[in-house]
Motif scaffolding. Structure first.
Motif, PDB file in Angstrom:
ATOM      1  N   ASP A 139       0.832  -1.196   0.000  1.00 60.90           N
ATOM      2  CA  ASP A 139       0.000   0.000   0.000  1.00 60.90           C
ATOM      3  C   ASP A 139       0.869   1.248   0.000  1.00 60.90           C
ATOM      4  O   ASP A 139       1.864   1.336   0.737  1.00 60.90           O
ATOM      5  CB  ASP A 139      -0.910   0.026   1.225  1.00 60.90           C
ATOM      6  N   ILE A 140       0.487   2.208  -0.817  1.00 57.50           N
ATOM      7  CA  ILE A 140       1.181   3.492  -0.900  1.00 57.50           C
ATOM      8  C   ILE A 140       0.159   4.586  -0.632  1.00 57.50           C
ATOM      9  O   ILE A 140      -0.886   4.620  -1.291  1.00 57.50           O
ATOM     10  CB  ILE A 140       1.819   3.693  -2.288  1.00 57.50           C
ATOM     11  N   PRO A 141       0.416   5.458   0.337  1.00 58.17           N
ATOM     12  CA  PRO A 141      -0.550   6.517   0.641  1.00 58.17           C
ATOM     13  C   PRO A 141      -0.916   7.329  -0.601  1.00 58.17           C
ATOM     14  O   PRO A 141      -0.043   7.726  -1.374  1.00 58.17           O
ATOM     15  CB  PRO A 141       0.195   7.392   1.674  1.00 58.17           C
ATOM     16  N   GLY A 142      -2.223   7.521  -0.799  1.00 57.75           N
ATOM     17  CA  GLY A 142      -2.690   8.320  -1.922  1.00 57.75           C
ATOM     18  C   GLY A 142      -2.811   7.577  -3.232  1.00 57.75           C
ATOM     19  O   GLY A 142      -3.230   8.157  -4.235  1.00 57.75           O
ATOM     20  N   ILE A 143      -2.449   6.289  -3.246  1.00 51.46           N
ATOM     21  CA  ILE A 143      -2.513   5.494  -4.484  1.00 51.46           C
ATOM     22  C   ILE A 143      -3.738   4.592  -4.451  1.00 51.46           C
ATOM     23  O   ILE A 143      -3.972   3.862  -3.483  1.00 51.46           O
ATOM     24  CB  ILE A 143      -1.240   4.649  -4.670  1.00 51.46           C
ATOM     25  N   ASP A 144      -4.520   4.624  -5.505  1.00 50.35           N
ATOM     26  CA  ASP A 144      -5.713   3.801  -5.658  1.00 50.35           C
ATOM     27  C   ASP A 144      -5.307   2.469  -6.298  1.00 50.35           C
ATOM     28  O   ASP A 144      -5.063   2.394  -7.497  1.00 50.35           O
ATOM     29  CB  ASP A 144      -6.727   4.544  -6.534  1.00 50.35           C
ATOM     30  N   MET A 205      -5.955   6.832 -21.462  1.00 49.04           N
ATOM     31  CA  MET A 205      -5.392   8.151 -21.703  1.00 49.04           C
ATOM     32  C   MET A 205      -4.499   8.603 -20.544  1.00 49.04           C
ATOM     33  O   MET A 205      -3.432   9.192 -20.749  1.00 49.04           O
ATOM     34  CB  MET A 205      -6.515   9.173 -21.916  1.00 49.04           C
ATOM     35  N   GLU A 206      -4.928   8.306 -19.347  1.00 44.72           N
ATOM     36  CA  GLU A 206      -4.146   8.665 -18.163  1.00 44.72           C
ATOM     37  C   GLU A 206      -2.793   7.961 -18.187  1.00 44.72           C
ATOM     38  O   GLU A 206      -1.756   8.557 -17.858  1.00 44.72           O
ATOM     39  CB  GLU A 206      -4.933   8.283 -16.914  1.00 44.72           C
ATOM     40  N   TYR A 207      -2.805   6.686 -18.565  1.00 40.50           N
ATOM     41  CA  TYR A 207      -1.555   5.938 -18.687  1.00 40.50           C
ATOM     42  C   TYR A 207      -0.697   6.516 -19.804  1.00 40.50           C
ATOM     43  O   TYR A 207       0.510   6.737 -19.630  1.00 40.50           O
ATOM     44  CB  TYR A 207      -1.852   4.466 -18.957  1.00 40.50           C
ATOM     45  N   GLU A 208      -1.305   6.747 -20.948  1.00 39.00           N
ATOM     46  CA  GLU A 208      -0.575   7.244 -22.112  1.00 39.00           C
ATOM     47  C   GLU A 208       0.114   8.568 -21.809  1.00 39.00           C
ATOM     48  O   GLU A 208       1.262   8.798 -22.225  1.00 39.00           O
ATOM     49  CB  GLU A 208      -1.552   7.408 -23.282  1.00 39.00           C
ATOM     50  N   GLU A 209      -0.574   9.440 -21.067  1.00 39.94           N
ATOM     51  CA  GLU A 209      -0.035  10.764 -20.772  1.00 39.94           C
ATOM     52  C   GLU A 209       0.792  10.794 -19.488  1.00 39.94           C
ATOM     53  O   GLU A 209       1.332  11.848 -19.134  1.00 39.94           O
ATOM     54  CB  GLU A 209      -1.187  11.764 -20.684  1.00 39.94           C
ATOM     55  N   ASN A 210       0.867   9.659 -18.792  1.00 41.95           N
ATOM     56  CA  ASN A 210       1.660   9.576 -17.557  1.00 41.95           C
ATOM     57  C   ASN A 210       1.262  10.689 -16.582  1.00 41.95           C
ATOM     58  O   ASN A 210       2.102  11.338 -15.961  1.00 41.95           O
ATOM     59  CB  ASN A 210       3.153   9.663 -17.888  1.00 41.95           C
ATOM     60  N   SER A 211      -0.058  10.878 -16.465  1.00 37.56           N
ATOM     61  CA  SER A 211      -0.560  12.079 -15.810  1.00 37.56           C
ATOM     62  C   SER A 211      -0.994  11.903 -14.361  1.00 37.56           C
ATOM     63  O   SER A 211      -1.572  12.823 -13.781  1.00 37.56           O
ATOM     64  CB  SER A 211      -1.743  12.633 -16.622  1.00 37.56           C
ATOM     65  N   SER A 212      -0.752  10.751 -13.770  1.00 35.78           N
ATOM     66  CA  SER A 212      -1.126  10.537 -12.370  1.00 35.78           C
ATOM     67  C   SER A 212      -0.088   9.657 -11.692  1.00 35.78           C
ATOM     68  O   SER A 212       0.740   9.015 -12.350  1.00 35.78           O
ATOM     69  CB  SER A 212      -2.503   9.871 -12.285  1.00 35.78           C
ATOM     70  N   SER A 213      -0.165   9.623 -10.369  1.00 32.38           N
ATOM     71  CA  SER A 213       0.746   8.752  -9.607  1.00 32.38           C
ATOM     72  C   SER A 213       0.502   7.296  -9.959  1.00 32.38           C
ATOM     73  O   SER A 213       1.448   6.494 -10.046  1.00 32.38           O
ATOM     74  CB  SER A 213       0.548   8.976  -8.108  1.00 32.38           C
ATOM     75  N   GLU A 214      -0.775   6.922 -10.174  1.00 33.22           N
ATOM     76  CA  GLU A 214      -1.089   5.544 -10.567  1.00 33.22           C
ATOM     77  C   GLU A 214      -0.482   5.213 -11.923  1.00 33.22           C
ATOM     78  O   GLU A 214       0.049   4.109 -12.122  1.00 33.22           O
ATOM     79  CB  GLU A 214      -2.607   5.341 -10.610  1.00 33.22           C
ATOM     80  N   ALA A 215      -0.532   6.149 -12.856  1.00 35.49           N
ATOM     81  CA  ALA A 215       0.044   5.917 -14.185  1.00 35.49           C
ATOM     82  C   ALA A 215       1.550   5.695 -14.093  1.00 35.49           C
ATOM     83  O   ALA A 215       2.105   4.835 -14.793  1.00 35.49           O
ATOM     84  CB  ALA A 215      -0.265   7.089 -15.109  1.00 35.49           C
ATOM     85  N   LYS A 216       2.205   6.453 -13.237  1.00 37.71           N
ATOM     86  CA  LYS A 216       3.659   6.299 -13.078  1.00 37.71           C
ATOM     87  C   LYS A 216       4.010   4.923 -12.521  1.00 37.71           C
ATOM     88  O   LYS A 216       4.981   4.287 -12.954  1.00 37.71           O
ATOM     89  CB  LYS A 216       4.209   7.411 -12.187  1.00 37.71           C
ATOM     90  N   ILE A 217       3.211   4.456 -11.572  1.00 40.19           N
ATOM     91  CA  ILE A 217       3.456   3.123 -11.017  1.00 40.19           C
ATOM     92  C   ILE A 217       3.228   2.047 -12.075  1.00 40.19           C
ATOM     93  O   ILE A 217       4.046   1.125 -12.242  1.00 40.19           O
ATOM     94  CB  ILE A 217       2.543   2.876  -9.793  1.00 40.19           C
TER      95      ILE A 217
END
Length: 271
Positions: A139-144, A205-217
């Motif tokens: 678990d990572i704080p703030g990560i869904d 789209m979120e993954y493609e744009e690397n636009s969230s902490s989840e996308a980065k993970i």
């Protein structure tokens, strides 16, 4: 498919390079559609090609080889559009969508094919283990976590149509993204629109744009899964896959990605 679905027309550019035609509007009035073709390096499965041929049937009339004139929209279609958008996928739309996704299970990952790996994994194999990575990570704080799992299993979904395009194919990144976005748009319309299609599109789209902490993970898990698979092929088949480790070195964005990649590299050195 229903009105408003994007049609994809398979054709054959050569014996080894199948092509697809994607329609796009050519006038501001949207009265005509022109076809844009693209090649996919990895042929889709026979089932996917059969499905796409079926999906290309339409009540529209074709006036020449390049332009298709769609029938005028009916008032009943317009009146039902708001209700349709909110409705869950019908059984027919769901099975159409899943049939198209079958090619994710049968299309082998291009990098391994190019290196002549025996019995290489499919696109779906790759996404499945990424989903497991998202599920078992600490678990990572703030990560869904649920969002990461979902993103992992849809991030390559457009490859059901365009195939697994890699840097070695010589296709510019922007062009690869354009092809995949058009394929994704078709798949979401095939699903019938609505909340499920919207969620898939937004996750992709979120993954493609690397636009969230989840996308980065999840992007890190994409690389981690690849080098873990490379290590397994090296150990099982005695092939040299060092280029896959070199291509990911120093590119991990998250602590979990860096830790797991370091563990894989350590096991590779010991072996």
């Amino acid at each position: 498919m229903g009105n408003g679905s994007r049609l994809v027309f398979p054709c054959r550019a050569s014996a080894s390079s199948p092509a697809f035609l994607l329609p796009s509007f050519t006038s501001s009035s949207q009265s005509q559609l022109s076809f844009k073709s693209f090649l996919t390096r990895t042929p889709p499965s026979p089932a996917a090609v059969t499905f796409l041929r079926m999906a290309s049937s339409s009540p529209s009339s074709v006036s020449d080889g390049n332009v298709i004139h769609p029938p005028p929209p009916s008032s009943s279609n317009d009146a039902a559009s708001a209700t349709f958008a909110a409705a869950p996928p019908s059984a027919s739309s769901a099975i159409d969508f899943l049939t198209l996704c079958h090619s994710l299970k049968t299309t082998k990952r291009t990098g391994w094919v190019r290196k002549e790996v025996q019995n290489p994994e499919s696109i779906a194999d790759h996404m499945y283990r990424m989903g497991l990575m998202s599920l078992i990570a600490s678990d990572i704080p703030g990560i869904d976590r649920d969002k990461c799992v979902k993103m992992a299993i849809v991030h390559d979904i457009a490859e059901a149509i365009v195939g697994d395009i890699t840097p070695s194919d010589g296709i510019p990144k922007d062009e690869k993204s354009r092809r995949e976005r058009e394929a994704l748009d078709h798949m979401c319309k095939l699903l019938g629109g609505g909340s499920r299609a919207k969620e898939i599109s937004e996750l992709w789209m979120e993954y493609e744009e690397n636009s969230s902490s989840e996308a980065k993970i999840v992007k890190d898990f994409d690389k981690v899964e690849m080098i873990l698979q490379a290590l397994e092929y090296e150990n099982e088949q005695g092939v040299d896959l060092d280029e896959f480790f070199q291509s990911t070195a120093g590119k991990f964005q998250t602590d979990v990605g860096k830790a797991w990649a370091s563990e894989i590299a350590s096991r590779r050195r010991k072996h």
